[in-house]
Design an enzyme around this catalytic site. Sequence first.
Site, mmCIF file in Angstrom:
data_model
loop_
_atom_site.group_PDB
_atom_site.id
_atom_site.type_symbol
_atom_site.label_atom_id
_atom_site.label_comp_id
_atom_site.label_asym_id
_atom_site.label_seq_id
_atom_site.Cartn_x
_atom_site.Cartn_y
_atom_site.Cartn_z
ATOM 1 N N THR A 100 5.793 27.144 7.188
ATOM 2 C CA THR A 100 5.559 27.608 8.561
ATOM 3 C C THR A 100 4.837 26.495 9.325
ATOM 4 O OG1 THR A 100 3.584 28.807 7.789
ATOM 5 C CG2 THR A 100 5.612 30.074 8.076
ATOM 6 N N THR A 147 -2.347 31.493 -3.627
ATOM 7 C CA THR A 147 -2.178 30.881 -2.325
ATOM 8 C C THR A 147 -1.360 31.802 -1.451
ATOM 9 O OG1 THR A 147 -1.396 28.936 -1.162
ATOM 10 C CG2 THR A 147 -0.117 29.658 -3.034
ATOM 11 N N GLU A 163 -4.366 23.522 8.456
ATOM 12 C CA GLU A 163 -3.971 23.369 9.859
ATOM 13 C C GLU A 163 -4.927 22.452 10.607
ATOM 14 O OE1 GLU A 163 -1.584 27.549 10.563
ATOM 15 O OE2 GLU A 163 -3.703 27.450 11.063
ATOM 16 N N THR A 219 3.686 31.453 19.973
ATOM 17 C CA THR A 219 4.623 30.824 20.894
ATOM 18 C C THR A 219 5.123 29.491 20.385
ATOM 19 O OG1 THR A 219 2.773 29.839 22.112
ATOM 20 C CG2 THR A 219 3.595 31.934 22.893
ATOM 21 N N LYS A 261 3.612 27.196 -0.161
ATOM 22 C CA LYS A 261 3.375 26.951 1.248
ATOM 23 C C LYS A 261 2.015 27.521 1.599
ATOM 24 C CE LYS A 261 3.772 29.125 4.485
ATOM 25 N NZ LYS A 261 2.714 29.702 5.387
ATOM 26 N N ASN A 318 -3.733 27.489 16.394
ATOM 27 C CA ASN A 318 -3.871 28.935 16.311
ATOM 28 C C ASN A 318 -4.063 29.607 17.673
ATOM 29 O OD1 ASN A 318 -3.891 29.872 13.359
ATOM 30 N ND2 ASN A 318 -5.094 27.998 13.330
#
Length: 408
Positions: free
Chosen positions: A154, A191, A277, A408, A180, A403
Amino acid sequence: MEIQFIEGGVCAPKGFWAGGVHCGIRKNREKKDLALIYSEKECTAAGVYTQNKVKGAPVTVTQQHLANGKAQAVLCNSGNANTCNADGEFIANSMCQAAAKTLNIDPQKIIIGSTGVIGQPLPLQPIVNAMDQLKSSLQTGAQGSDAAAQAIMTTDTKKKEAAVSFLIGGKPCCIGGICKGSGMIHPNMATMLCFMTSDAAISGEMIKKAVKEVTDDTFNMVSVDGDTSTNDTFTLMANGLAGNPEITGPGKDYDDFKAGLMAVCRRLAREMAADGEGATKLLECHVSGAPEKQTAVKVSKAVITSSLLKAAMFGADANWGRILCAVGYADAQFDIGKVGVTLGSAKGTIEVCKNGSGVEFSEEKAKQILLEDEIHIDISMDQGGGEATAWGCDLTYDYVKINGDYRT
């Protein structure tokens, strides 16, 4: 035992095929969003799952399917978590039925996974329509694993896969995996999504034991942002095609299998933490000399989950007080007056705290050490033989950007 890292990911073990396609769940047609892993033979299998009270429908269905300890395939989509949907279990079961029909196996032998946005309906038809194409995408070797690894991503910036080979009873055996995870990572089991394969022969009881013990020391020791996902799933399938004597109890063969599994999981856990991230640095916190292991676990996790410490590491600021503060609020009993802290990286090491107090050190040298992309935080407690290692990442501006507009 010699463990060798090899190519091939989930297809490194004998008898496993994998593939991935774009079926239409994700808007970007350049990104694969549906993965399949298939074993030529039925496998013994085990899994561990999220402990979040809100569970994705795929978690519930996979738990039901693995109740008998058997599986033969993994089906996983990205782009939609299939969580908090009234028809979630119907969709997950229907996905299994569609794959089972295409593969000519029992739907109960399919492990199902989903990852992506929570609370959005997951359209079934694009998945059903893609089944023939997905089956045709199956390959052995590195290409098959690569396609599946890409299809479950993702916000990950890179695929995560690993495999090892080793001997059990004189027979070459392999363990491979893909995973992932980049955000919403604070697992209390494994995870976000991790699918493992092996060609070793091992009983249902012993594969469960290995999964629990290894995930406790690897994926359970990772945190990116303190949020435990709704869809965390770790599964392992073993088809026995290596031809080793079946592992049915404790002993050398079990220890060797566990060591191989540990090697793969440790590497994947580190890769996941490094790919948090917005992350620019991997943080590894090793605690030694704790009164017992559980104290070391709690202390190491407290440090790598500290937002203040993570922000300091992003800024390459040797603010060791934030480390000691995190150590101090860990839910365990110990003498803070014996704790020492050393920071390290490829540029060297520097002691910043001894016996619970600061020591003189070069800020310039500390800065150079902390500018590297892998930082080691070594905490010596000098109160026993307990030790543990946890992995995390720095906290950057990009984490908020990612985040802030995730949907979107």
